[in-house]
Design a protein around this motif. Structure first.
Motif, mmCIF file in Angstrom:
data_model
loop_
_atom_site.group_PDB
_atom_site.id
_atom_site.type_symbol
_atom_site.label_atom_id
_atom_site.label_comp_id
_atom_site.label_asym_id
_atom_site.label_seq_id
_atom_site.Cartn_x
_atom_site.Cartn_y
_atom_site.Cartn_z
ATOM 1 N N ARG A 1 0.800 -1.231 0.000
ATOM 2 C CA ARG A 1 0.000 0.000 0.000
ATOM 3 C C ARG A 1 0.830 1.276 0.000
ATOM 4 O O ARG A 1 1.827 1.405 0.718
ATOM 5 N N TYR A 2 0.360 2.216 -0.781
ATOM 6 C CA TYR A 2 0.805 3.609 -0.798
ATOM 7 C C TYR A 2 -0.485 4.412 -0.652
ATOM 8 O O TYR A 2 -1.270 4.480 -1.594
ATOM 9 N N THR B 1 -3.624 6.734 -0.614
ATOM 10 C CA THR B 1 -4.082 7.937 -1.342
ATOM 11 C C THR B 1 -5.439 8.383 -0.841
ATOM 12 O O THR B 1 -6.007 9.331 -1.347
ATOM 13 N N GLN C 1 -4.266 -3.398 3.399
ATOM 14 C CA GLN C 1 -5.123 -4.286 2.596
ATOM 15 C C GLN C 1 -4.481 -5.650 2.491
ATOM 16 O O GLN C 1 -3.280 -5.760 2.695
ATOM 17 N N HIS D 1 -6.877 -3.324 -3.698
ATOM 18 C CA HIS D 1 -7.216 -2.279 -4.682
ATOM 19 C C HIS D 1 -6.017 -1.397 -4.988
ATOM 20 O O HIS D 1 -5.326 -0.948 -4.080
HETATM 21 N N1 LIG Z 1 -2.138 4.047 -4.259
HETATM 22 C C1 LIG Z 1 -3.209 3.288 -4.244
HETATM 23 O O1 LIG Z 1 -3.501 2.562 -5.170
HETATM 24 C C2 LIG Z 1 -4.081 3.434 -3.008
HETATM 25 C C3 LIG Z 1 -5.271 2.511 -2.886
HETATM 26 C C4 LIG Z 1 -6.295 3.066 -1.905
HETATM 27 N N2 LIG Z 1 -6.895 4.255 -2.441
HETATM 28 C C5 LIG Z 1 -5.643 3.325 -0.555
HETATM 29 O O2 LIG Z 1 -5.417 4.461 -0.188
HETATM 30 O O3 LIG Z 1 -5.342 2.392 0.139
#
Ligand SMILES: NC(=O)CC[C@H](N)C(=O)O
Ligand SMILES: O=P(O)(O)OC[C@H]1O[C@H](OP(=O)(O)OP(=O)(O)O)[C@H](O)[C@@H]1O
Ligand SMILES: [Mg+2]
Length: 512
Positions: free
Chosen positions: A73-74, A76, A86, A100
């Motif tokens: 995960r990064y 956003t 996740q 995701h």
């Molecule tokens: N960089 C992404 O794909 C983030 C996935 C999701 N929106 C989250 O913040 O975990």
């Protein structure tokens, strides 16, 4: 730009998923998670941290089963809390887990709908938990009994496409049924399918980037098409269907600039080859418009700019030298959370070799300038090392607009190029000249490898958002919710969250 993987194999997949996550680590350094499926039971382990810190032997042993999904995960959306690592899980219907990559642009509205209409509780502020619940709701409505089949699953994905806006490349598992993967109707984030013929039968994999397939010994079959869903049941039978009404491939061009690994092939485009092309077109611009610079040496800013810088030097018949040494134990700085940490890490990560700079006119080449964290410090390092003139070239155009599709640059304020001319940016980074790639040239650099891609999401360069739902009000709302100056917000009800370890980015920055 998180990294996702899903596998249906003939043997235990825990090690395979772990190894795959290591290969996709460049897509997310904040948290990692694996879920495996053994018959009707899911086994999950996830936490904040790098892959090799999150999983110890005891976790690996508990991840049983021949199928599973995994995520790096990064963030956003939401916060950096471990509760938002996740994959996510819902127990009804059937038991579903989901990972995701991307960012939903209507998650606030969906979350409200989930609660009021669909009577579903979302416990975190993550858009991915919303997405999982939309999928679960749609599956619940298409499955008429405890027997689920691929047609019902594809119908459910069609329902997801109707409700969700934004970017989503997804891997999900329905307990005891199989692996589902799909891509949003614009195909903004990448997703590829791979296959391996074993003595026990065919094994399938889906992953964000083809490099994961190479390393794990799978053959690339193809990309998941925009809007398409694929389903692989637990016996390894493969099904696919187009589930969107108007799919149109518009991949994020920043994947080619920075996000993806060069040894990946995305939407039939070699990322490495594109970066070479970017170097050539930048060289042409320099030859045409900047003939009087008298460059002695071209120096890349490791890692991502290397192929472009090398080819730029070749095209201009100039010497290419590795003037900065990268500490191999420091990760990517751009995807680190919080400006203080990013700033500190640039100096820890890169160190100049004096003899490559002393008395020379150096052309530093980077793939992009976003907040200017790297370029400002690098120019100063080059000067401190005794350079005569310091020129700076960016293989991408100026980044002037926020990204709302899975790259954490949510505010115009933090982008160095917003509201500044090239000359002002040059002064800000302290260079003697600054050369940017043109957007047309960048698009052409990708299209040279695949002319069939007619459209790209170039929103961070031109402000045109391919999903058509982004306006000034939306951007203002994101800015007030996620601005860097705020730190990433701790959820208001943190004490009730399923996470005992919540730390805001601000607290983290103060601690380091
Ligand atoms: N960089 C992404 O794909 C983030 C996935 C999701 N929106 C989250 O913040 O975990
Ligand atoms: O203008 P900025 O906000 O500094 O962002 C741009 C810089 O960040 C990235 O490097 P990063 O260190 O993340 O990764 P890399 O090693 O893959 O180049 C990118 O390659 C640029 O160097
Ligand atoms: Mg870099």
């Amino acid at each position: 730009m998180c990294g996702i993987i899903g596998v249906v194999g003939k043997n235990p997949v825990n090690q395979l998923l772990y190894d795959g996550l290591l290969v996709l680590q460049h897509r997310g350094q904040d948290a990692a998670g694996i879920v495996t499926c053994d018959g009707n039971t899911f086994y999950m382990h996830k936490n904040n941290g790098l892959v090799q810190d999150v999983f110890q032997t005891r976790h690996m042993r508990s991840l049983q089963g021949n199928a599973g999904i995994a995520h790096v995960r990064y963030p956003t959306a939401g916060s950096s809390s471990a509760a938002e690592a996740q994959p996510f899980y819902v127990n009804s219907p059937f038991g579903i887990v989901l990972g995701h990559n991307g960012n939903l642009t209507n998650s606030t509205q969906l979350k409200e709908e989930m609660f009021r209409q669909d009577l579903r509780h979302i416990n975190t502020s993550s858009d991915s938990e919303v997405l999982l619940n939309v999928l679960a709701h749609e599956i619940e409505h298409t499955a008429h009994s405890a027997v689920l089949n691929s047609d019902m699953i594809f119908e459910a994905v069609a329902g997801v496409h109707k409700r969700c806006l934004g970017a989503y490349a997804v891997v999900a598992m329905v307990a005891n049924f199989g692996l589902l993967a799909f891509r949003d109707p614009n195909g903004i984030r990448p997703l590829v399918i791979g296959k391996s013929e074993t003595e026990k039968g065919v094994e399938y994999i889906v992953a964000s980037e083809s490099v994961a397939l190479d390393v794990l010994g799978f053959k690339l079959v193809r990309d998941v098409e925009p809007g398409e869903a694929i389903f692989i049941d637990m016996d390894g039978n493969f099904f696919s269907r187009q589930c969107a009404e108007k799919p149109k491939l518009s991949p994020c061009i920043f994947e080619y600039v920075y996000l993806a690994r060069p040894d990946s092939v995305i939407d039939k485009v070699s990322v490495y080859q594109t970066r070479l092309h970017m170097g050539v077109s930048l060289a042409k611009k320099i030859a045409k418009e900047w003939g009087d610079l008298h460059i002695d040496v071209v120096i890349p800013i490791p890692d991502t700019s290397r192929p472009s810088a090398l080819q730029l030097a070749n095209a201009l018949n100039l010497t290419y030298r590795e003037g900065f040494i990268k500490n191999r134990y420091i990760g990517r700085t751009f995807i680190m959370p919080g400006q203080a940490l990013r700033k500190k890490s640039v100096r820890q990560k890169l160190n100049p070799i004096g003899m490559e700079f002393k008395g020379k006119n150096v052309l530093l080449v980077d793939d992009s300038i976003v907040r200017g964290t790297t370029s400002k410090q690098i120019v100063q390092m080059a000067r401190d090392a005794g350079a005569n003139k310091v020129y700076f070239a960016s293989a991408a155009p100026p980044v002037r607009f926020p990204n709302v599709y899975g790259i954490d640059m949510p505010t115009r304020d933090e982008l160095l190029a917003t509201g500044r001319t090239d000359q002002q940016i040059c002064e800000e980074i302290g260079a003697d000249a600054l050369i940017y790639q043109d957007l047309d040239a960048l698009i052409e650099a990708v299209q040279l490898s695949n002319p069939d891609i007619k459209m790209f999401d170039c929103s961070c360069f031109d402000g045109n958002y391919v999903t058509g739902d982004i306006d000034e009000t939306y951007l203002n709302n994101v800015e007030s919710a996620r601005g860097d100056k705020l730190g990433h917000k701790k959820p208001a009800n943190s004490s009730t969250q399923l996470d005992l370890n919540l730390v805001t980015i601000k607290e983290y920055e103060e601690a380091v």
